[in-house]
Write a protein that holds these residues in place. Structure first.
Motif, PDB file in Angstrom:
ATOM      1  N   ASN A  30      56.666  34.040  42.882  1.00 14.44           N
ATOM      2  CA  ASN A  30      56.054  35.269  43.383  1.00 14.44           C
ATOM      3  C   ASN A  30      55.023  35.765  42.372  1.00 14.44           C
ATOM      4  O   ASN A  30      54.894  35.227  41.272  1.00 14.44           O
ATOM      5  CB  ASN A  30      57.103  36.332  43.712  1.00 14.44           C
ATOM      6  N   SER A  44      61.269  32.667  59.417  1.00 17.97           N
ATOM      7  CA  SER A  44      62.221  32.837  58.329  1.00 17.97           C
ATOM      8  C   SER A  44      61.529  32.734  56.972  1.00 17.97           C
ATOM      9  O   SER A  44      61.802  33.518  56.057  1.00 17.97           O
ATOM     10  CB  SER A  44      63.331  31.783  58.437  1.00 17.97           C
ATOM     11  N   GLU A  45      60.630  31.763  56.838  1.00 14.90           N
ATOM     12  CA  GLU A  45      59.898  31.599  55.585  1.00 14.90           C
ATOM     13  C   GLU A  45      59.034  32.822  55.284  1.00 14.90           C
ATOM     14  O   GLU A  45      58.947  33.268  54.141  1.00 14.90           O
ATOM     15  CB  GLU A  45      59.032  30.346  55.627  1.00 14.90           C
ATOM     16  N   LYS A  46      58.407  33.400  56.309  1.00 14.01           N
ATOM     17  CA  LYS A  46      57.600  34.611  56.123  1.00 14.01           C
ATOM     18  C   LYS A  46      58.460  35.782  55.669  1.00 14.01           C
ATOM     19  O   LYS A  46      58.073  36.529  54.768  1.00 14.01           O
ATOM     20  CB  LYS A  46      56.869  34.973  57.422  1.00 14.01           C
ATOM     21  N   ARG A  47      59.636  35.946  56.280  1.00 10.70           N
ATOM     22  CA  ARG A  47      60.541  37.032  55.876  1.00 10.70           C
ATOM     23  C   ARG A  47      60.988  36.849  54.435  1.00 10.70           C
ATOM     24  O   ARG A  47      61.026  37.800  53.651  1.00 10.70           O
ATOM     25  CB  ARG A  47      61.750  37.093  56.814  1.00 10.70           C
ATOM     26  N   TYR A  48      61.311  35.613  54.067  1.00  8.53           N
ATOM     27  CA  TYR A  48      61.745  35.317  52.703  1.00  8.53           C
ATOM     28  C   TYR A  48      60.618  35.607  51.718  1.00  8.53           C
ATOM     29  O   TYR A  48      60.822  36.242  50.697  1.00  8.53           O
ATOM     30  CB  TYR A  48      62.193  33.858  52.597  1.00  8.53           C
ATOM     31  N   ARG A  49      59.411  35.158  52.021  1.00  8.97           N
ATOM     32  CA  ARG A  49      58.255  35.401  51.156  1.00  8.97           C
ATOM     33  C   ARG A  49      58.035  36.905  50.988  1.00  8.97           C
ATOM     34  O   ARG A  49      57.822  37.400  49.901  1.00  8.97           O
ATOM     35  CB  ARG A  49      57.016  34.712  51.728  1.00  8.97           C
ATOM     36  N   LEU A  79      60.202  39.323  51.302  1.00 10.55           N
ATOM     37  CA  LEU A  79      61.293  39.866  50.489  1.00 10.55           C
ATOM     38  C   LEU A  79      61.057  39.587  49.012  1.00 10.55           C
ATOM     39  O   LEU A  79      61.131  40.490  48.176  1.00 10.55           O
ATOM     40  CB  LEU A  79      62.630  39.257  50.929  1.00 10.55           C
ATOM     41  N   VAL A  80      60.750  38.364  48.676  1.00  8.64           N
ATOM     42  CA  VAL A  80      60.557  37.976  47.281  1.00  8.64           C
ATOM     43  C   VAL A  80      59.333  38.673  46.685  1.00  8.64           C
ATOM     44  O   VAL A  80      59.355  39.111  45.543  1.00  8.64           O
ATOM     45  CB  VAL A  80      60.453  36.439  47.146  1.00  8.64           C
TER      46      VAL A  80
END
Length: 75
Positions: free
Chosen positions: A53, A26-31, A33-34
């Motif tokens: 970012n 989840s953290e990788k997906r969020y990173r 995306l940002v």
């Protein structure tokens, strides 16, 4: 009784590992995306930047988001 407790402990450990992996994903997906956004994003707790970012780093003339995390800023 000990065998039963060991089995319970193994199930608990397996569950914790699964949750930890899901959190990392989840953290990788969020990173990702940002990082894809064309806007500068910073998150702070109190006066400390805890997430940023690269676009935000550009705005503040920093090398990368890694240079921003941990820095103190005023309110």
């Amino acid at each position: 009784e000990l065998k039963k407790k060991n089995i319970e402990l193994e199930k608990y450990i397996k569950s914790r590992k699964e949750v930890s992996l899901k959190l990392e994903e989840s953290e990788k997906r969020y990173r990702n995306l940002v990082e894809a956004l064309p806007y500068g994003i910073c998150v702070r707790i109190g006066e400390e930047i805890v997430f940023s970012n690269d676009e935000a780093a550009k705005i503040f003339s920093m090398g990368s988001y890694k240079d921003m995390v941990g820095k103190k800023i005023g309110r």
